[in-house]
Design a protein around this motif. Structure first.
Motif, PDB file in Angstrom:
ATOM      1  N   GLY A  61     -63.246  78.198  -1.381  1.00 37.11           N
ATOM      2  CA  GLY A  61     -63.352  78.910  -0.114  1.00 37.11           C
ATOM      3  C   GLY A  61     -64.065  80.248  -0.249  1.00 37.11           C
ATOM      4  N   THR A  62     -64.290  80.868   0.871  1.00 38.60           N
ATOM      5  CA  THR A  62     -64.963  82.155   0.900  1.00 38.60           C
ATOM      6  C   THR A  62     -63.959  83.268   0.657  1.00 38.60           C
ATOM      7  OG1 THR A  62     -66.500  81.288   2.530  1.00 38.60           O
ATOM      8  CG2 THR A  62     -66.410  83.685   2.284  1.00 38.60           C
ATOM      9  N   PRO A  63     -64.167  84.051  -0.405  1.00 39.38           N
ATOM     10  CA  PRO A  63     -63.230  85.144  -0.688  1.00 39.38           C
ATOM     11  C   PRO A  63     -63.188  86.162   0.453  1.00 39.38           C
ATOM     12  CG  PRO A  63     -64.722  84.786  -2.538  1.00 39.38           C
ATOM     13  CD  PRO A  63     -65.237  83.971  -1.379  1.00 39.38           C
ATOM     14  N   ILE A  64     -62.055  86.786   0.627  1.00 36.41           N
ATOM     15  CA  ILE A  64     -61.963  87.874   1.599  1.00 36.41           C
ATOM     16  C   ILE A  64     -62.378  89.165   0.903  1.00 36.41           C
ATOM     17  CG2 ILE A  64     -60.150  86.735   2.925  1.00 36.41           C
ATOM     18  CD1 ILE A  64     -58.157  88.762   1.687  1.00 36.41           C
ATOM     19  N   THR A  65     -62.645  90.181   1.681  1.00 35.83           N
ATOM     20  CA  THR A  65     -63.056  91.461   1.107  1.00 35.83           C
ATOM     21  C   THR A  65     -61.854  92.204   0.544  1.00 35.83           C
ATOM     22  OG1 THR A  65     -62.742  92.697   3.160  1.00 35.83           O
ATOM     23  CG2 THR A  65     -64.915  91.652   2.809  1.00 35.83           C
ATOM     24  N   LEU A  66     -62.156  93.137  -0.304  1.00 34.49           N
ATOM     25  CA  LEU A  66     -61.107  93.997  -0.848  1.00 34.49           C
ATOM     26  C   LEU A  66     -60.448  94.799   0.280  1.00 34.49           C
ATOM     27  CD1 LEU A  66     -59.570  95.046  -3.257  1.00 34.49           C
ATOM     28  CD2 LEU A  66     -61.440  96.625  -3.703  1.00 34.49           C
ATOM     29  N   ASP A  67     -61.230  95.217   1.258  1.00 26.92           N
ATOM     30  CA  ASP A  67     -60.667  95.938   2.399  1.00 26.92           C
ATOM     31  C   ASP A  67     -59.681  95.074   3.177  1.00 26.92           C
ATOM     32  OD1 ASP A  67     -62.009  98.293   1.877  1.00 26.92           O
ATOM     33  OD2 ASP A  67     -63.613  97.917   3.320  1.00 26.92           O
ATOM     34  N   ALA A  68     -59.989  93.791   3.328  1.00 21.66           N
ATOM     35  CA  ALA A  68     -59.070  92.890   4.040  1.00 21.66           C
ATOM     36  C   ALA A  68     -57.777  92.728   3.261  1.00 21.66           C
ATOM     37  CB  ALA A  68     -59.739  91.544   4.271  1.00 21.66           C
ATOM     38  N   ALA A  69     -57.875  92.594   1.939  1.00 21.03           N
ATOM     39  CA  ALA A  69     -56.674  92.482   1.107  1.00 21.03           C
ATOM     40  C   ALA A  69     -55.854  93.771   1.190  1.00 21.03           C
ATOM     41  CB  ALA A  69     -57.054  92.183  -0.338  1.00 21.03           C
ATOM     42  N   ALA A  70     -56.528  94.905   1.173  1.00 19.31           N
ATOM     43  CA  ALA A  70     -55.834  96.191   1.267  1.00 19.31           C
ATOM     44  C   ALA A  70     -55.089  96.310   2.593  1.00 19.31           C
ATOM     45  CB  ALA A  70     -56.833  97.335   1.108  1.00 19.31           C
ATOM     46  N   SER A  71     -55.701  95.840   3.645  1.00 22.84           N
ATOM     47  CA  SER A  71     -55.058  95.869   4.963  1.00 22.84           C
ATOM     48  C   SER A  71     -53.793  95.018   4.971  1.00 22.84           C
ATOM     49  CB  SER A  71     -56.046  95.376   6.017  1.00 22.84           C
ATOM     50  OG  SER A  71     -55.450  95.362   7.284  1.00 22.84           O
ATOM     51  N   ALA A 102     -49.862 100.779  -4.243  1.00 23.96           N
ATOM     52  CA  ALA A 102     -50.091  99.374  -3.913  1.00 23.96           C
ATOM     53  C   ALA A 102     -51.582  99.084  -3.787  1.00 23.96           C
ATOM     54  CB  ALA A 102     -49.360  99.000  -2.625  1.00 23.96           C
ATOM     55  N   LEU A 103     -52.327  99.995  -3.214  1.00 20.50           N
ATOM     56  CA  LEU A 103     -53.773  99.795  -3.059  1.00 20.50           C
ATOM     57  C   LEU A 103     -54.494  99.847  -4.407  1.00 20.50           C
ATOM     58  CD1 LEU A 103     -54.458 101.723   0.255  1.00 20.50           C
ATOM     59  CD2 LEU A 103     -54.216  99.253  -0.095  1.00 20.50           C
ATOM     60  N   ARG A 104     -54.062 100.735  -5.298  1.00 21.55           N
ATOM     61  CA  ARG A 104     -54.671 100.798  -6.637  1.00 21.55           C
ATOM     62  C   ARG A 104     -54.415  99.509  -7.414  1.00 21.55           C
ATOM     63  NH1 ARG A 104     -52.698 106.162  -6.887  1.00 21.55           N
ATOM     64  NH2 ARG A 104     -51.053 105.526  -8.308  1.00 21.55           N
ATOM     65  N   VAL A 105     -53.183  99.025  -7.366  1.00 19.58           N
ATOM     66  CA  VAL A 105     -52.855  97.793  -8.093  1.00 19.58           C
ATOM     67  C   VAL A 105     -53.584  96.603  -7.480  1.00 19.58           C
ATOM     68  CG1 VAL A 105     -50.978  96.224  -8.742  1.00 19.58           C
ATOM     69  CG2 VAL A 105     -50.641  98.694  -8.893  1.00 19.58           C
ATOM     70  N   THR A 106     -53.616  96.534  -6.167  1.00 20.66           N
ATOM     71  CA  THR A 106     -54.324  95.446  -5.482  1.00 20.66           C
ATOM     72  C   THR A 106     -55.805  95.469  -5.852  1.00 20.66           C
ATOM     73  OG1 THR A 106     -52.765  95.402  -3.632  1.00 20.66           O
ATOM     74  CG2 THR A 106     -54.968  94.504  -3.214  1.00 20.66           C
ATOM     75  N   THR A 107     -56.412  96.635  -5.845  1.00 23.64           N
ATOM     76  CA  THR A 107     -57.826  96.771  -6.208  1.00 23.64           C
ATOM     77  C   THR A 107     -58.064  96.304  -7.639  1.00 23.64           C
ATOM     78  OG1 THR A 107     -58.150  98.597  -4.664  1.00 23.64           O
ATOM     79  CG2 THR A 107     -59.743  98.416  -6.487  1.00 23.64           C
ATOM     80  N   ALA A 108     -57.204  96.735  -8.551  1.00 26.76           N
ATOM     81  CA  ALA A 108     -57.359  96.331  -9.949  1.00 26.76           C
ATOM     82  C   ALA A 108     -57.237  94.817 -10.091  1.00 26.76           C
ATOM     83  CB  ALA A 108     -56.317  97.039 -10.808  1.00 26.76           C
ATOM     84  N   TYR A 109     -56.269  94.235  -9.416  1.00 26.15           N
ATOM     85  CA  TYR A 109     -56.082  92.786  -9.489  1.00 26.15           C
ATOM     86  C   TYR A 109     -57.294  92.045  -8.923  1.00 26.15           C
ATOM     87  CZ  TYR A 109     -54.440  88.088  -8.751  1.00 26.15           C
ATOM     88  OH  TYR A 109     -54.335  86.728  -8.760  1.00 26.15           O
ATOM     89  N   CYS A 110     -57.714  92.440  -7.739  1.00 31.05           N
ATOM     90  CA  CYS A 110     -58.795  91.728  -7.055  1.00 31.05           C
ATOM     91  C   CYS A 110     -60.143  91.878  -7.758  1.00 31.05           C
ATOM     92  CB  CYS A 110     -58.920  92.198  -5.608  1.00 31.05           C
ATOM     93  SG  CYS A 110     -57.492  91.752  -4.581  1.00 31.05           S
ATOM     94  N   THR A 111     -60.345  92.983  -8.457  1.00 32.61           N
ATOM     95  CA  THR A 111     -61.646  93.211  -9.094  1.00 32.61           C
ATOM     96  C   THR A 111     -61.688  92.816 -10.565  1.00 32.61           C
ATOM     97  OG1 THR A 111     -61.082  95.520  -9.578  1.00 32.61           O
ATOM     98  CG2 THR A 111     -62.275  95.080  -7.514  1.00 32.61           C
ATOM     99  N   THR A 112     -60.544  92.787 -11.245  1.00 31.18           N
ATOM    100  CA  THR A 112     -60.580  92.497 -12.682  1.00 31.18           C
ATOM    101  C   THR A 112     -59.789  91.260 -13.107  1.00 31.18           C
ATOM    102  OG1 THR A 112     -58.728  93.957 -13.196  1.00 31.18           O
ATOM    103  CG2 THR A 112     -60.926  94.930 -13.258  1.00 31.18           C
ATOM    104  N   VAL A 113     -58.729  90.936 -12.428  1.00 24.03           N
ATOM    105  CA  VAL A 113     -57.898  89.803 -12.841  1.00 24.03           C
ATOM    106  C   VAL A 113     -58.298  88.520 -12.119  1.00 24.03           C
ATOM    107  CG1 VAL A 113     -55.541  88.889 -12.984  1.00 24.03           C
ATOM    108  CG2 VAL A 113     -55.961  91.320 -13.414  1.00 24.03           C
TER     109      VAL A 113
END
Length: 135
Positions: A61-71, A102-113
């Motif tokens: 599927g099409t990934p969502i943006t990091l901003d959408a995950a943060a929201s 929460a936003l820092r951890v989410t960002t780290a997960y979405c961009t590196t893990v």
């Protein structure tokens, strides 16, 4: 709770069930809740955001943006605060800090893990398993 009745439970709650069955019953069957802690709110936000982020990728599927995950993270935190309240203390992160962490951890997960894996499912339901705990 009536004897012989089946209940659907999450595997993640088994530790709590075997740690204190009465507390587990109060929380999961009787709906009794203690106020959340700020640290638990961080987990709530990160869990919600990362699940949505990964679910969007399932099956190519099409990934969502990091901003959408943060929201999603912020919305989950705010919903939990509104629904169950929070026990804020001076030695815990503030509400502003909860969202920032929460936003820092989410960002780290979405961009590196998450990019390192291809998921076949997120929050996969399994076949029911009957466990007889006795009376």
């Amino acid at each position: 709770m009536s004897q012989g009745q089946s209940y659907r439970i999450r595997a993640s709650s088994f530790g709590e069930l075997f740690d204190c069955a009465l507390r587990w019953e109060a929380k999961h069957l009787l709906g009794m809740r203690l106020p959340n802690t700020p640290r638990a709110l961080i987990g709530t936000g990160v869990h919600a955001a990362t699940a949505v982020f990964d679910l969007a990728k399932v099956g190519g599927g099409t990934p969502i943006t990091l901003d959408a995950a943060a929201s999603v993270a912020v919305d989950a935190i705010n919903a939990r605060i509104a629904d169950e309240g929070v026990r804020w203390t001076t030695d815990e992160p503030s509400r502003k800090d909860v969202e920032a962490i929460a936003l820092r951890v989410t960002t780290a997960y979405c961009t590196t893990v998450s990019p390192r894996y291809e998921f076949e499912a997120v929050e996969l339901e399994t076949k029911p398993l009957e466990i007889d705990c006795g009376g």
